[in-house]
Design a protein around this motif. Structure first.
Motif, mmCIF file in Angstrom:
data_model
loop_
_atom_site.group_PDB
_atom_site.id
_atom_site.type_symbol
_atom_site.label_atom_id
_atom_site.label_comp_id
_atom_site.label_asym_id
_atom_site.label_seq_id
_atom_site.Cartn_x
_atom_site.Cartn_y
_atom_site.Cartn_z
ATOM 1 N N MET A 137 0.903 -1.244 -0.331
ATOM 2 C CA MET A 137 0.001 -0.055 0.005
ATOM 3 C C MET A 137 0.977 1.439 0.285
ATOM 4 S SD MET A 137 -3.732 -1.211 1.310
ATOM 5 C CE MET A 137 -3.452 -1.202 -0.607
ATOM 6 N N PRO A 138 0.466 2.636 -0.858
ATOM 7 C CA PRO A 138 1.267 3.894 -0.458
ATOM 8 C C PRO A 138 1.192 3.929 0.993
ATOM 9 C CG PRO A 138 -0.554 3.345 -1.744
ATOM 10 C CD PRO A 138 -0.784 2.563 -1.214
ATOM 11 N N ALA A 139 2.777 4.299 0.800
ATOM 12 C CA ALA A 139 2.877 4.997 2.396
ATOM 13 C C ALA A 139 1.995 5.537 3.276
ATOM 14 C CB ALA A 139 4.091 5.452 2.652
ATOM 15 N N ALA A 140 1.300 7.031 2.822
ATOM 16 C CA ALA A 140 0.355 7.562 2.923
ATOM 17 C C ALA A 140 -0.711 6.728 3.402
ATOM 18 C CB ALA A 140 0.061 8.599 2.482
ATOM 19 N N PHE A 141 -1.245 5.983 3.212
ATOM 20 C CA PHE A 141 -2.077 5.001 3.179
ATOM 21 C C PHE A 141 -2.197 4.502 4.913
ATOM 22 C CE2 PHE A 141 -4.868 1.178 3.089
ATOM 23 C CZ PHE A 141 -6.570 1.967 3.423
ATOM 24 N N LEU A 142 -0.988 3.698 4.900
ATOM 25 C CA LEU A 142 -0.270 2.941 5.654
ATOM 26 C C LEU A 142 -0.170 3.579 7.249
ATOM 27 C CD1 LEU A 142 2.397 0.498 4.392
ATOM 28 C CD2 LEU A 142 -0.382 0.303 5.419
ATOM 29 N N TRP A 151 -4.875 5.420 12.825
ATOM 30 C CA TRP A 151 -6.252 5.070 13.277
ATOM 31 C C TRP A 151 -6.190 4.081 14.529
ATOM 32 C CZ3 TRP A 151 -8.835 4.430 7.889
ATOM 33 C CH2 TRP A 151 -9.767 5.848 7.120
ATOM 34 N N ARG A 152 -5.549 3.105 14.133
ATOM 35 C CA ARG A 152 -5.129 1.779 15.292
ATOM 36 C C ARG A 152 -4.751 2.224 16.548
ATOM 37 N NH1 ARG A 152 -6.968 -2.940 13.691
ATOM 38 N NH2 ARG A 152 -6.876 -2.763 11.794
ATOM 39 N N GLU A 153 -3.895 3.411 16.369
ATOM 40 C CA GLU A 153 -3.395 3.632 17.682
ATOM 41 C C GLU A 153 -4.785 4.378 18.230
ATOM 42 O OE1 GLU A 153 0.053 6.203 16.585
ATOM 43 O OE2 GLU A 153 1.461 4.715 16.085
ATOM 44 N N ASN A 154 -5.641 5.401 17.432
ATOM 45 C CA ASN A 154 -6.013 5.680 18.387
ATOM 46 C C ASN A 154 -7.694 5.340 19.389
ATOM 47 O OD1 ASN A 154 -5.111 9.008 17.805
ATOM 48 N ND2 ASN A 154 -6.151 9.377 15.885
ATOM 49 N N LEU A 155 -7.568 3.819 17.906
ATOM 50 C CA LEU A 155 -8.718 3.203 18.439
ATOM 51 C C LEU A 155 -8.390 2.654 20.080
ATOM 52 C CD1 LEU A 155 -11.171 1.560 18.319
ATOM 53 C CD2 LEU A 155 -10.171 -0.094 16.986
ATOM 54 N N ASP A 156 -6.713 1.945 20.012
ATOM 55 C CA ASP A 156 -7.025 1.264 20.966
ATOM 56 C C ASP A 156 -6.674 2.366 22.026
ATOM 57 O OD1 ASP A 156 -5.520 -0.474 19.420
ATOM 58 O OD2 ASP A 156 -3.721 -0.638 19.323
ATOM 59 N N GLU A 157 -6.041 3.926 21.976
ATOM 60 C CA GLU A 157 -5.894 5.324 23.255
ATOM 61 C C GLU A 157 -7.215 5.537 23.036
ATOM 62 O OE1 GLU A 157 -3.580 7.567 21.311
ATOM 63 O OE2 GLU A 157 -1.000 6.418 20.957
ATOM 64 N N ARG A 158 -8.068 5.388 22.274
ATOM 65 C CA ARG A 158 -9.792 6.176 22.691
ATOM 66 C C ARG A 158 -10.546 5.308 22.835
ATOM 67 N NH1 ARG A 158 -7.454 10.973 19.475
ATOM 68 N NH2 ARG A 158 -6.260 11.606 20.799
ATOM 69 N N ALA A 159 -10.514 3.912 23.709
ATOM 70 C CA ALA A 159 -11.250 2.984 23.121
ATOM 71 C C ALA A 159 -12.434 3.400 24.081
ATOM 72 C CB ALA A 159 -11.212 1.441 23.293
ATOM 73 N N SER A 166 -16.313 10.786 16.226
ATOM 74 C CA SER A 166 -15.449 11.259 15.104
ATOM 75 C C SER A 166 -14.056 11.067 14.110
ATOM 76 C CB SER A 166 -14.309 12.286 16.133
ATOM 77 O OG SER A 166 -14.304 13.902 15.326
ATOM 78 N N MET A 167 -13.670 10.207 14.860
ATOM 79 C CA MET A 167 -13.102 8.745 13.842
ATOM 80 C C MET A 167 -13.684 8.927 13.548
ATOM 81 S SD MET A 167 -9.595 6.615 15.633
ATOM 82 C CE MET A 167 -10.119 5.161 15.326
ATOM 83 N N MET A 168 -14.987 7.750 13.520
ATOM 84 C CA MET A 168 -15.933 6.550 12.328
ATOM 85 C C MET A 168 -15.969 8.001 11.379
ATOM 86 S SD MET A 168 -16.672 4.366 11.431
ATOM 87 C CE MET A 168 -17.862 3.134 12.469
ATOM 88 N N GLU A 169 -16.671 8.806 11.699
ATOM 89 C CA GLU A 169 -16.805 10.988 10.052
ATOM 90 C C GLU A 169 -15.249 9.668 9.468
ATOM 91 O OE1 GLU A 169 -18.006 14.218 12.212
ATOM 92 O OE2 GLU A 169 -19.526 12.912 13.015
ATOM 93 N N PHE A 188 -11.638 -1.419 9.405
ATOM 94 C CA PHE A 188 -11.499 -0.919 10.580
ATOM 95 C C PHE A 188 -11.849 -0.459 10.411
ATOM 96 C CE2 PHE A 188 -10.452 2.805 12.278
ATOM 97 C CZ PHE A 188 -9.565 2.570 13.376
ATOM 98 N N ALA A 189 -13.679 -0.059 9.759
ATOM 99 C CA ALA A 189 -14.776 0.553 10.327
ATOM 100 C C ALA A 189 -15.634 -0.694 11.040
ATOM 101 C CB ALA A 189 -15.432 1.133 8.708
ATOM 102 N N LEU A 190 -15.630 -1.603 10.599
ATOM 103 C CA LEU A 190 -15.925 -2.978 11.870
ATOM 104 C C LEU A 190 -15.219 -2.971 12.535
ATOM 105 C CD1 LEU A 190 -16.806 -5.248 8.588
ATOM 106 C CD2 LEU A 190 -18.510 -3.972 9.964
ATOM 107 N N GLU A 191 -14.310 -2.371 13.104
ATOM 108 C CA GLU A 191 -13.923 -2.339 14.809
ATOM 109 C C GLU A 191 -14.221 -1.833 14.719
ATOM 110 O OE1 GLU A 191 -9.518 -3.831 14.355
ATOM 111 O OE2 GLU A 191 -9.859 -4.992 12.604
ATOM 112 N N LEU A 192 -14.807 -0.830 14.655
ATOM 113 C CA LEU A 192 -14.642 0.751 15.450
ATOM 114 C C LEU A 192 -16.128 1.143 15.376
ATOM 115 C CD1 LEU A 192 -13.882 3.705 15.900
ATOM 116 C CD2 LEU A 192 -13.800 4.008 13.526
ATOM 117 N N ASP A 193 -17.133 0.663 14.575
ATOM 118 C CA ASP A 193 -18.226 0.131 14.872
ATOM 119 C C ASP A 193 -18.524 -0.998 15.717
ATOM 120 O OD1 ASP A 193 -20.928 1.050 14.143
ATOM 121 O OD2 ASP A 193 -20.949 -1.766 13.600
#
Length: 179
Positions: free
Chosen positions: A98-103, A109-117, A125-128, A167-172
């Motif tokens: 994948m492109p570096a920016a996408f990765l 997103w993963r770090e934010n999900l872990d930190e703000r669970a 907000s992250m879901m938006e 990721f959206a499913l995990e966030l949901d």
């Protein structure tokens, strides 16, 4: 009595099967209508008194209609199917480049999900943001397939969309756990 479908000779192309233009951006209500019309036409109950051949053909057409419908209804599957029709294999199992920016965005997103669970407003907000990224990617896929006919680029974008959807499913799930 014989089994009739919209275009049985086009059964090797799902778009032709449903009478749709072969493109990424499709009219889902038209797909739904075409699917229901075919399912009504080939429903096994209509052939209960038919010959074994008619019953088998009706079942095959119903199965084909189901498979074609599920493929075209789902944006990722529809895009992968279009790539396949044009000789491009997305190699989902082996190609995870994948492109570096996408990765970087994925890692963020993963770090934010872990930190703000436990932080519901932050997760919403992250879901938006994730949904906005998904919509932007869908537009890019539409551009790559329907306009540029660049199926290699589309395959890469589709791999990215798979990451976004997962990721959206995990966030949901994380949001659902808090409400």
């Amino acid at each position: 009595m014989s089994v009739v479908v919209a275009n049985p000779s086009a059964s090797d192309n799902y778009f032709q099967f449903f009478g749709l233009n072969q493109q990424f951006k499709i009219d889902l209500p038209v797909l739904d209508q075409a699917y229901l019309a075919i399912q009504k036409e080939v429903h096994p109950d209509r052939y209960a008194r038919g010959s074994d051949t008619e019953q088998r053909l009706a079942m095959q057409m119903a199965t084909l209609a189901n498979s074609a419908y599920q493929t075209l209804k789902n944006p990722v599957q529809r895009g992968l199917y279009l790539c396949q029709l044009h000789g491009v294999d997305a190699k989902l199992e082996t190609n995870t480049a994948m492109p570096a920016a996408f990765l970087m965005k994925q890692m963020e997103w993963r770090e934010n999900l872990d930190e703000r669970a436990e932080d519901l407003p932050a997760l919403e907000s992250m879901m938006e943001e994730v949904e906005s990224s998904r919509q932007a990617t869908l537009l890019e896929i539409t551009q790559a397939i329907d306009h540029a006919k660049n199926f290699e680029q589309a395959a890469e974008l589709l791999r990215g969309l798979l990451f976004i959807d997962k990721f959206a499913l995990e966030l949901d799930d994380a949001i659902a756990a808090l409400v």
